[in-house]
Design an enzyme around this catalytic site. Sequence first.
Site, PDB file in Angstrom:
ATOM      1  N   SER A 362       0.867  -1.181   0.000  1.00  0.00           N
ATOM      2  CA  SER A 362       0.000   0.000   0.000  1.00  0.00           C
ATOM      3  C   SER A 362       0.896   1.219   0.000  1.00  0.00           C
ATOM      4  O   SER A 362       1.822   1.316   0.820  1.00  0.00           O
ATOM      5  CB  SER A 362      -0.910   0.005   1.233  1.00  0.00           C
ATOM      6  N   GLU A 363       0.638   2.169  -0.917  1.00  0.00           N
ATOM      7  CA  GLU A 363       1.589   3.266  -1.118  1.00  0.00           C
ATOM      8  C   GLU A 363       1.744   4.190   0.078  1.00  0.00           C
ATOM      9  O   GLU A 363       2.664   5.004   0.124  1.00  0.00           O
ATOM     10  CB  GLU A 363       1.240   4.070  -2.369  1.00  0.00           C
ATOM     11  N   ASN A 364       0.840   4.100   1.058  1.00  0.00           N
ATOM     12  CA  ASN A 364       1.020   4.907   2.265  1.00  0.00           C
ATOM     13  C   ASN A 364       1.948   4.234   3.273  1.00  0.00           C
ATOM     14  O   ASN A 364       2.046   4.683   4.414  1.00  0.00           O
ATOM     15  CB  ASN A 364      -0.323   5.240   2.917  1.00  0.00           C
ATOM     16  N   SER A 405       8.370   4.001   0.295  1.00  0.00           N
ATOM     17  CA  SER A 405       7.302   3.341  -0.443  1.00  0.00           C
ATOM     18  C   SER A 405       7.387   3.630  -1.938  1.00  0.00           C
ATOM     19  O   SER A 405       7.300   2.715  -2.773  1.00  0.00           O
ATOM     20  CB  SER A 405       5.941   3.793   0.097  1.00  0.00           C
TER      21      SER A 405
END
EC number: 2.8.3.5
Length: 537
Positions: A362-364, A405
């Site tokens: 997840s990019e967060n 990320s």
Amino acid sequence: MARPRSVFLRASLQFSYRWATPGAKCQYARILSSPLTRKYYYSTDRPAAAAAPARQRSGSKVFKSADEAIADLQDGMTLLSAGFGLCGVADTLIQAIHKKGLQDLTAVSNNAGAGDGGLALLTKSGRLSRIILSYLGSNKELEKQYLTGQIAVELCPQGTLAEKLRAAGAGIPAFYTSTGGNTFIETGEIPARFTPEGILEKGKPKETRIFNGKSYLMETALQGDVAILRAWKVDEAGNCVFKYTTKTYAGLMAKAAKLSIVEAENIVPLGAIHPDEVDLPGIFIDRIVPATAPKHIENLKLAPPKEDPSNITSTSQPNARNRIAKRAALELKDGFYVNLGVGIPTLSASYLPPNTKVWLQSENGILGMGPYPASEKDIDADLINAGKETVTLLPGASTFDSAESFGMIRGGHVDVSILGAFQVSASGDLANYMIPGKVFKGMGGAMDLVSNPEQTKIVVATEHVDKQGRSKIVQDCKLPLTGKGVVSTIITDLAVFQVDRVNSRLTLTEVAEGVDVETVREKTDANFDVAEDLGTF
């Protein structure tokens, strides 16, 4: 001197606003004229802001309250506000800034809060004159102010925003990235400030340069006057420990600011934090205050009960969305590192065979993301996915900041990324973040996710037609692009297409059970070939 004719912005963005003429009001417009060319130019430079308070190296960093810690902040400052959604947001400090009545602030944040949480508090009261972000989110007041020229909005891809902050903190003035190439990020055609009568401030085009045969945009570092962040534990030297997805921008913003203030859920004495546990060294923190504002959850999500007949894993005849997700799951092979977009792409993980293990990114800031929490007792406000939904972690998971990320993403370390779409073209162009006049939320991390299609396979999972029955599979995209020539596979409720990105050719390789080729042709705007060994799913 005669006024110049109004100039209209003509592109697939389809804005119909004219450039503001010299008599129009524009806070930051500076009109320059040449006696030879009689051309008019608008500067987007802001007036110099008040200097940030000086750092104090001696004495205690601990302040009794947020009010005391922000007492010397001034109007016109650039405020770096950490957090993602409402997760990890420094609400204690934001409330103190609101109470002090600071005005004309430039805010830098991933998004702009929601309800009365985060920067939404400052937006509603008109304290912000400009905001730099990647996603407007559910802040309706900000969207309204932007559409009426009350606030300038600079959209920035999520990974680029993180890298601009990282560069500022590392003393690097600029860098090159492929994110946003051949889009309005490159050309600067999305206005930063406009009204229905005219564009008051246009976007800034980017300088480009070719490296190894590929075009890259130059982005400049982004420094702030003051950074505000929230940490789980902070010692009296300023060493910080962040929980889970509160890491996103916290350390990056602290390093990029002239003055950094952290609100701590737990303030502990020196030596209480083991050196190996420190996420952010105290050298980057100037002031510490106790966190008094409660945490908020933007999207509380629980896993559906197994016995629930609506549970997609027990549905014998899946609807269109689940049919797409089930087929998309076949793109995920055992051991793959995968990023799944919000909505249909996320559903695909539910259709993985029991013996197939993938690592969801997840990019967060999550690698090894698990399912939604089984019950409310399993919820942690500090652990959310890119859709701001509550999630869990699997054994072997890790969490990290947004620069880490997006290094994974841009560097091609993710095997497959599955995204939704408003439109996708026969040559693999993707448009999925903006419909002029209807949807204007920002691109978030999508532009970064498609920036390296040579190493990360880009799969689009979407309904074949929109709510008006118009084809989403088009010959040429009419909407602002997320990426040009990036999509390799398109999966809809009717068909599967493979995209030849080099030769710009689309081939139908599978049709849904009960669907024939003629139906696909009837509902598809784009031209396509049909594979000799046409399959079904």
